[in-house]
Design a protein around this motif. Sequence first.
Motif, PDB file in Angstrom:
ATOM      1  N   GLN A  78      -4.972   2.651   0.228  1.00 53.17           N
ATOM      2  CA  GLN A  78      -4.527   3.181   1.423  1.00 53.17           C
ATOM      3  C   GLN A  78      -3.481   4.129   1.578  1.00 53.17           C
ATOM      4  OE1 GLN A  78      -4.070  -0.491   3.795  1.00 53.17           O
ATOM      5  NE2 GLN A  78      -6.474  -0.877   3.847  1.00 53.17           N
ATOM      6  N   GLY A  79      -3.232   4.635   0.242  1.00 50.78           N
ATOM      7  CA  GLY A  79      -1.952   5.391  -0.162  1.00 50.78           C
ATOM      8  C   GLY A  79      -0.558   4.999   0.007  1.00 50.78           C
ATOM      9  N   LYS A  80      -0.709   3.794   0.201  1.00 48.92           N
ATOM     10  CA  LYS A  80       0.706   2.792  -0.007  1.00 48.92           C
ATOM     11  C   LYS A  80       1.175   2.568  -1.340  1.00 48.92           C
ATOM     12  CE  LYS A  80       2.602  -0.516   3.300  1.00 48.92           C
ATOM     13  NZ  LYS A  80       2.141  -1.511   4.224  1.00 48.92           N
ATOM     14  N   ILE A 130       2.100   8.382   1.243  1.00 47.76           N
ATOM     15  CA  ILE A 130       2.247   9.784   0.739  1.00 47.76           C
ATOM     16  C   ILE A 130       3.245  10.575   2.027  1.00 47.76           C
ATOM     17  CG2 ILE A 130       0.844  11.899   0.491  1.00 47.76           C
ATOM     18  CD1 ILE A 130      -1.335   9.904  -0.558  1.00 47.76           C
ATOM     19  N   ASP A 131       3.843  11.573   1.492  1.00 45.71           N
ATOM     20  CA  ASP A 131       4.659  12.389   2.243  1.00 45.71           C
ATOM     21  C   ASP A 131       5.987  11.526   2.804  1.00 45.71           C
ATOM     22  OD1 ASP A 131       3.257  14.528   2.090  1.00 45.71           O
ATOM     23  OD2 ASP A 131       2.000  14.034   3.660  1.00 45.71           O
ATOM     24  N   ASP A 151      -1.773   6.384  -6.623  1.00 49.28           N
ATOM     25  CA  ASP A 151      -3.214   6.157  -7.378  1.00 49.28           C
ATOM     26  C   ASP A 151      -3.127   4.535  -7.784  1.00 49.28           C
ATOM     27  OD1 ASP A 151      -5.733   6.668  -8.431  1.00 49.28           O
ATOM     28  OD2 ASP A 151      -4.867   7.423 -10.308  1.00 49.28           O
ATOM     29  N   TYR A 152      -4.411   4.086  -7.586  1.00 47.49           N
ATOM     30  CA  TYR A 152      -4.557   2.517  -7.957  1.00 47.49           C
ATOM     31  C   TYR A 152      -5.382   2.657  -9.059  1.00 47.49           C
ATOM     32  CZ  TYR A 152      -2.527   1.259  -3.272  1.00 47.49           C
ATOM     33  OH  TYR A 152      -2.093   1.030  -2.129  1.00 47.49           O
ATOM     34  N   ARG A 153      -5.219   2.982 -10.379  1.00 46.08           N
ATOM     35  CA  ARG A 153      -5.997   3.143 -11.324  1.00 46.08           C
ATOM     36  C   ARG A 153      -5.758   2.088 -12.400  1.00 46.08           C
ATOM     37  NH1 ARG A 153      -3.469   8.010 -14.323  1.00 46.08           N
ATOM     38  NH2 ARG A 153      -2.333   8.762 -12.577  1.00 46.08           N
TER      39      ARG A 153
END
Length: 153
Positions: A78-80, A130-131, A151-153
């Motif tokens: 979720q970009g967190k 993000i941002d 990124d959640y890789r």
Amino acid sequence: MTTRGAEMLREELQQLKSEDRPRIIAAIADAREHGDLKENAEYHAAREQQGFCEGRIQEIEAKLSNAQIIDVTKVPNQGKVIFGATVTLYNTATDKEVTYRIVGDDEADIKQNLISVNSPISRALIGKQIDDVARVNTPNGEVEYEVVSVDYR
């Protein structure tokens, strides 16, 4: 700890148990054959190695049994910024980008851009998106980082 960190500890544990421990036991047996143990430096060195090896085995087993292993790849992105995430940051003062992965204390290695979840920069980043701008207090003063990607890789 991350799944990668747990796997690295399991590999180290396997090596300690299957390779190092038998080698040390053989060295102790070989040193005993040399006679008087009081003045046998090889024997004392091997026993010291055995103590370190057994201590590390116990330490790893305790960490693995108490660890909460988190596979960040199974968490919806979720970009967190969360534990295990790979974060690209823009340093507003130097105009440079840097990428870090937030990992457990045992996995942290700044040379590989793996930072501890307990580090000041991680603590400033956790929960950001993000941002967002994170302010990190460093010995040289406050540094501002803008979160470029998560990124959640």
